[in-house]
Every structure is written in C-alpha cells, then in structure tokens.
Design an enzyme around this catalytic site. Structure first.
Site, mmCIF file in Angstrom:
data_model
loop_
_atom_site.group_PDB
_atom_site.id
_atom_site.type_symbol
_atom_site.label_atom_id
_atom_site.label_comp_id
_atom_site.label_asym_id
_atom_site.label_seq_id
_atom_site.Cartn_x
_atom_site.Cartn_y
_atom_site.Cartn_z
ATOM 1 C CG MET C 1 37.348 38.069 47.090
ATOM 2 S SD MET C 1 38.298 36.598 47.475
ATOM 3 C CE MET C 1 36.981 35.472 47.885
ATOM 4 N N PRO C 2 32.904 38.713 45.278
ATOM 5 C CG PRO C 2 30.714 38.413 45.909
ATOM 6 C CD PRO C 2 32.055 38.805 46.441
ATOM 7 C CB ILE C 3 33.333 41.232 40.040
ATOM 8 C CG1 ILE C 3 34.719 40.996 40.634
ATOM 9 C CG2 ILE C 3 33.334 42.515 39.197
ATOM 10 C CD1 ILE C 3 35.789 40.650 39.579
ATOM 11 C CG PHE C 48 35.831 44.950 43.487
ATOM 12 C CD1 PHE C 48 36.070 45.117 44.841
ATOM 13 C CD2 PHE C 48 36.935 44.930 42.629
ATOM 14 C CE1 PHE C 48 37.368 45.267 45.324
ATOM 15 C CE2 PHE C 48 38.218 45.086 43.106
ATOM 16 C CZ PHE C 48 38.437 45.256 44.453
#
Lengths: 78, 78, 78, 78, 78, 78
Positions: C1-3, C48
């Site tokens: 779930m990196p940003i 994202f």
C-alpha cells in the site's frame, strides 16, 4: 481515493501512557475513513489513512518546542 | 529539482525480515531518480528521494489498521 | 500500500510547453508503480501516486527562487 | 496559520553527535516562526513547526543513498 | 496540536459539480477536528485541517491515471 | 540536504493583495535557507524550499473554515 494524514505529538492521553494506543489509532483510522464516506461518498476501501507521531521536541508552537510552550502558558495562567 | 517521497509500511519482503533492507532502499532511490531523468529529463543530481517507513498500526485501509484489513480480507477469500 | 508523491516545478520539457503533459504524468505514474512492484513486490493496485506541480516562484534552491538561481548559475558559468 | 515542515537527515553537527540536538531544534522552531512573523506578519502563536529527521539510508540524492553519494563525491574531488 | 491533511481528487460528488463544495469542505474540517477531540481529547482549537484537491490526471492508481484506471475497471466489470 | 515546506493560506498581507507576493516568497526562501545554514551548518545550495499556498476554504481551525473561525472570534471579542 483519498489519503488522510494525521500528525500528532507522540504522547499518551493518560498519565501512564507514553504514546497513542493501538486502539486509539484504530479509532482514528475508522473515523477518518467514515468521514470521507459520509461527506464525499468515498467507499471505505478507497481511503488510505497514515498516522504520524511526532516527538514533542520536534513540534513547535508560538516559536517554542511544544512542552516549553505549555509550561510558559501554564505559568501565565496562574 | 524534483522531490520524490515514498511511503511504505515498515515490513520485510521476506518472512525473516522486519523492514525494508538498505539494498531495497538504494534500489528505490536509484529507480525513482532514473524515472525523473527518463520522463522529465531531470538530471540525477537534481532529484531528492525521501523514504518514509510507517508502522503497520499507523497505516489504515478500508477503515481498519492494515494488518486487521488483511486478516479480514483473507478470511473472506477462504 | 505505498504512496508515492512526486513534486516537480510546473514547467514544460520543451520550449512550447508550460507544464508537464498528461502523457508525461501517465509515464511517471506507471514508472513509480512498477518500481514498487519490482523492488518491494507491491501489486500495482496497491500503490497510489500523487503528482504535485509547484509554481517556479514557490520553489527555492540556494536561498533563491529557482529561476533566479538558474540565472545566477548560468551567469557564473559564462 | 502557517505550517512549516523541516526535513533533515538524522545526523549530528559535530563528530560526537548522532542527531540534531534539542537546542538546535528549538533554534529551528524559533527561527522559522520569526521568519513567518517578519515576512508575512503571522503571529508567533499561529505557526506550527514540525521537524522530521530522516535516517541517512532513507534519503537519496544523485540516484544514491546520501552517504554513498558523499563518498563518491569526495572521491571525485581528490 | 494535530494537523490533519486530507488529499482528494478534484471532482464533484454530483454530475453537475466540478469540485468539492465549500459546504463539503466545512463538513470535512468539522468532522476531522471532532474526531481528534473524541479519540485523543484534543481541543477543537488545537487542530489544523488542510484539504488538498488533486487534479485527476495527477492521481495514479494501479499504474494508471485514475480516470483511465476507472475506465478499464468498468470495462472489466461488464 | 534539508527540505523546508511552508504552507500558508492564499491571502495578501495588505488589503489590495490577493496572495503572497513574489518578493515575500523570495524572502521566505532566503530566510529558511539561511536558518538551516546558521543552525545546522547546511550549505545554502543543499536546501530546497517549497511554498504551498492553500485556499482559505481549504484550511480549517477550531473545527471551522478559517475565515468563518476568524469571524466568530472577532464577534466574541466585541
């Protein structure tokens, strides 16, 4: 696809705690995600929440580190 | 003069690792800098990369802390 | 779930352009997402990417707004 | 109501220090708050300052982790 | 003294709107501030909220700009 | 290699101005870079400054958009 970033000082909400608890973090994540659902109709699955805990000596207010700011404010209030 | 900020959960990519390794971080820095060079013609020297590792209890998705989210998702998939 | 957050100055890569093009943005998004897949094994769906374009008068380097910095650097190089 | 975020590598300014000292942090907070007062007439009370210390292996420049970048730069300068 | 940053795509919640409305923004500000009050006992006065609207071509997901991502997802669902 | 991010409301410092002027931005960039030089001995060349102007309806305080907050505060002070 909102991203909510919550920055707080690393402090407990009770005298015997040094930081935000896992339960409080879960409540922040739940609340922030529901807020985006209720106001902007964003599905829960679409919202990322990131909590950043900041050491009190790294947080400033009124030109002072926050603990010193509170001390001076408390002294003025006497 | 781009700035690339990469936020990831503090987790290993293999069962015996607790966090992103120094080699993986170097690969992220190299890859992000080359991406800006290739796409926008920014010299490598001009790009800053900052990696932020976020504890899993500080990362939320679907209204839940991420580990709890994965547990519920895995249970649904059974 | 990196940003992944990519901050760049709002400028074109060719003399007749005022800003990053939609094609260049799509290439940044694709490249950043693939980087996280390749290095940390994060699925494309989990990443994202947010691109922030910053007006040149809002970006500073060497104590100067970036366009002034480049002018002085170019003058020194003569 | 400005917010000033200062990101620096977690390093000391003298050989025997591992990080920014509390005194240096207080000076950053004071200086940033006074800057906003002097330039934009924002009262000290209105300004938040957040200092983020980033591990050197999490900071990249020139496509390399910052310590490696400095090593290569120093070698070139010889 | 929390800071809550809410990043959303610049889109309306109804077909005739191009962006988040002032009323929706006020609701986000109110809700985020009350969340910090309820969970961490932070006074409303202590919380800053910053809303960042991001153009859809600057937001990526699944390796694609978000509108293209939705188009492909919708096509798959048929 | 510090990064200083300065977030302010998009407002003028005089009645006839709608936003921060280029001169004021240059002064913020100069002041922030000199602060890092003076306190942490970071060379001017090493510091990036990014100024983010935030529309007043996107900035909240006390649970209210900032202009509404000021109106209520002014009314209380009468």
């Amino acid at each position: 696809m909102p991203i909510v970033t919550i920055q707080v000082t690393r402090e407990g909400t009770a005298p015997d705690r040094q930081s935000v608890t896992a339960e409080e973090k879960a409540a922040l994540i739940k609340g922030a995600s529901e807020l985006l659902l209720n106001v902007l109709n964003k599905p829960l699955e679409a919202t990322f929440v990131v909590i950043e805990e900041v050491d009190t000596e790294n947080w400033g207010l009124g030109g002072l580190p926050v603990l010193e700011y509170r001390r001076q404010l408390a002294a003025k209030m006497k």
